[in-house]
Design a protein around this motif. Structure first.
Motif, PDB file in Angstrom:
ATOM      1  N   GLU A 239       1.295  31.874  18.281  1.00  0.00           N
ATOM      2  CA  GLU A 239       0.347  32.987  18.174  1.00  0.00           C
ATOM      3  C   GLU A 239       0.180  33.406  16.718  1.00  0.00           C
ATOM      4  O   GLU A 239      -0.942  33.649  16.249  1.00  0.00           O
TER       5      GLU A 239
ATOM      6  N   ALA B 284      13.241  29.398  21.592  1.00  0.00           N
ATOM      7  CA  ALA B 284      12.734  29.937  22.851  1.00  0.00           C
ATOM      8  C   ALA B 284      11.472  30.783  22.663  1.00  0.00           C
ATOM      9  O   ALA B 284      10.768  31.070  23.631  1.00  0.00           O
ATOM     10  N   GLU B 285      11.188  31.180  21.422  1.00  0.00           N
ATOM     11  CA  GLU B 285      10.014  32.013  21.140  1.00  0.00           C
ATOM     12  C   GLU B 285       8.899  31.207  20.475  1.00  0.00           C
ATOM     13  O   GLU B 285       8.129  31.720  19.664  1.00  0.00           O
TER      14      GLU B 285
ATOM     15  N   PHE C 281      11.608  32.097  13.994  1.00  0.00           N
ATOM     16  CA  PHE C 281      11.718  32.446  15.398  1.00  0.00           C
ATOM     17  C   PHE C 281      12.786  31.593  16.067  1.00  0.00           C
ATOM     18  O   PHE C 281      12.974  30.430  15.696  1.00  0.00           O
TER      19      PHE C 281
ATOM     20  N   SER D  62       0.709  29.881  26.699  1.00  0.00           N
ATOM     21  CA  SER D  62       1.504  29.930  27.929  1.00  0.00           C
ATOM     22  C   SER D  62       1.924  28.545  28.396  1.00  0.00           C
ATOM     23  O   SER D  62       2.822  28.407  29.235  1.00  0.00           O
TER      24      SER D  62
ATOM     25  N   LEU E 138      11.104  27.420  13.469  1.00  0.00           N
ATOM     26  CA  LEU E 138      11.850  27.678  14.693  1.00  0.00           C
ATOM     27  C   LEU E 138      13.310  27.294  14.472  1.00  0.00           C
ATOM     28  O   LEU E 138      13.602  26.236  13.914  1.00  0.00           O
TER      29      LEU E 138
ATOM     30  N   GLN F 285       6.154  30.333  21.711  1.00  0.00           N
ATOM     31  CA  GLN F 285       4.845  30.917  22.009  1.00  0.00           C
ATOM     32  C   GLN F 285       4.453  31.934  20.943  1.00  0.00           C
ATOM     33  O   GLN F 285       3.319  31.934  20.452  1.00  0.00           O
ATOM     34  N   GLN F 286       5.402  32.795  20.567  1.00  0.00           N
ATOM     35  CA  GLN F 286       5.111  33.790  19.522  1.00  0.00           C
ATOM     36  C   GLN F 286       4.831  33.117  18.184  1.00  0.00           C
ATOM     37  O   GLN F 286       3.970  33.568  17.414  1.00  0.00           O
TER      38      GLN F 286
ATOM     39  N   TYR G 192       9.859  26.476  27.544  1.00  0.00           N
ATOM     40  CA  TYR G 192      11.217  26.294  27.037  1.00  0.00           C
ATOM     41  C   TYR G 192      12.084  25.861  28.211  1.00  0.00           C
ATOM     42  O   TYR G 192      12.267  26.614  29.176  1.00  0.00           O
TER      43      TYR G 192
END
Length: 315
Positions: A294, A287-288, A284, A13, A307, A290-291, A17
């Motif tokens: 993970e 903007a993703e 990804f 978290s 990315l 975080q994913q 972005y």
């Protein structure tokens, strides 16, 4: 420009972005419009708070692929419009999770992007590919030798498999059973499913081990390395007891954290002639991030996570 920044260390978290100012290149720098950035385990480890000389706010990432759009007054190697890839100064401040970055080509180890690769594929190469290439140099792997590569389906591992086969070695890879077909296609001669058998029970003595795991895996690897053999310990996490044990077995241990720029040019050649190819696990949008972290933290990535920025979306 858009970038992903960390304002405080912690969980995913903390990857934000957001809009930041685009920097101008210094006299000896170029500015690269980043189309894709590679994701490496070191990224999330630092985000979590691993000790590292990082000032906040911090833009993670070191692997980039993109297009030079501006050059400093003293820079003559690259021109605007050049497609490049490489690794930002490491250890250093990172900066890859962004739509642009300024960097000295020498310190940043930039090279012309392989013509055969997309920007996403090129961004998957630098840190993992250079680390695997360095292992070939440090261990002096020779044709006909037997090499065991731990975590062979991962970022470093899947490059190491291909580089070792290119050198004519007999390659043994460890991974979970779901990766056997993938590694067979890459060229492994023997496969060990670490979830079902202990590699030291399944493998005959080897000349070289590339250990991307460390800890107990390193200790157990000592049992199957020939006297005068060599282990490359990539995590740089040996204990004094492990060093003594390796010496007692007559095994040379190599550990290094430097990556040479000329190696990237050599890697470019084997990429462009089709000898070696990167594998993309998942791409990804920036903007993703975080994913992406993970997935990286799960520790079961096949090849590399990348990315893609809005610059990459335009192509």
């Amino acid at each position: 420009m858009k970038a992903v920044r960390v304002h405080e260390f912690g969980d995913v978290s903390n990857l934000r972005y957001e809009e930041i100012e685009t920097s101008e290149p210094a006299a000896d720098e170029v500015r690269v419009r980043i189309h894709a950035a590679g994701v490496n385990p070191v990224d999330y480890k630092i985000r979590q708070g691993a000790p590292f000389p990082i000032d906040l706010p911090w833009i993670p990432g070191w692997d980039i692929a993109g297009v030079v759009d501006e050059v400093g007054t003293d820079e003559s190697e690259f021109e605007p419009g050049d497609e490049v890839y490489g690794i930002l100064p490491f250890p250093g401040d990172g900066g890859a999770y962004a739509e642009a970055v300024t960097v000295s080509p020498t310190e940043g180890k930039l090279s012309q992007k392989p013509e055969s690769l997309s920007f996403e594929e090129a961004a998957a190469v630098p840190m993992a590919g250079l680390t695997a290439w360095r292992s070939m140099q440090l261990t002096d792997l020779q044709a006909g030798q037997r090499i065991l590569i731990h975590a062979a389906a991962g970022g470093v591992g899947h490059f190491a498999v291909q580089f070792a086969k290119h050198r004519g070695a007999h390659v043994i890879g460890t991974a979970s059973g779901s990766n056997e077909e993938f590694l067979r296609d890459l060229g492994v001669d023997e496969f060990v499913n670490y979830r079902e058998e202990r590699f030291e029970d399944a493998v005959e003595p080897v000349d070289v081990v590339i250990d991307a795991i460390g800890g107990d895996t390193f200790t157990r690897s000592l049992e199957i390395v020939k006297e005068s053999g060599v282990i490359d310990n990539l995590p740089l996490n040996l204990t004094p007891e492990q060093e003594v044990a390796a010496d007692g077995h007559g095994i040379r241990v190599v550990q290094a954290d430097t990556l040479d720029r000329e190696w990237l040019d050599e890697i470019t050649e084997v990429l462009d002639d089709g000898t070696v190819a990167p594998t993309l696990d998942t791409v990804f949008p920036l903007a993703e991030a975080q994913q992406a972290h993970e997935l990286s933290e799960e520790g079961h990535v096949r090849g590399k996570i990348v990315l893609k920025t809005s610059e990459g979306d335009e192509n």
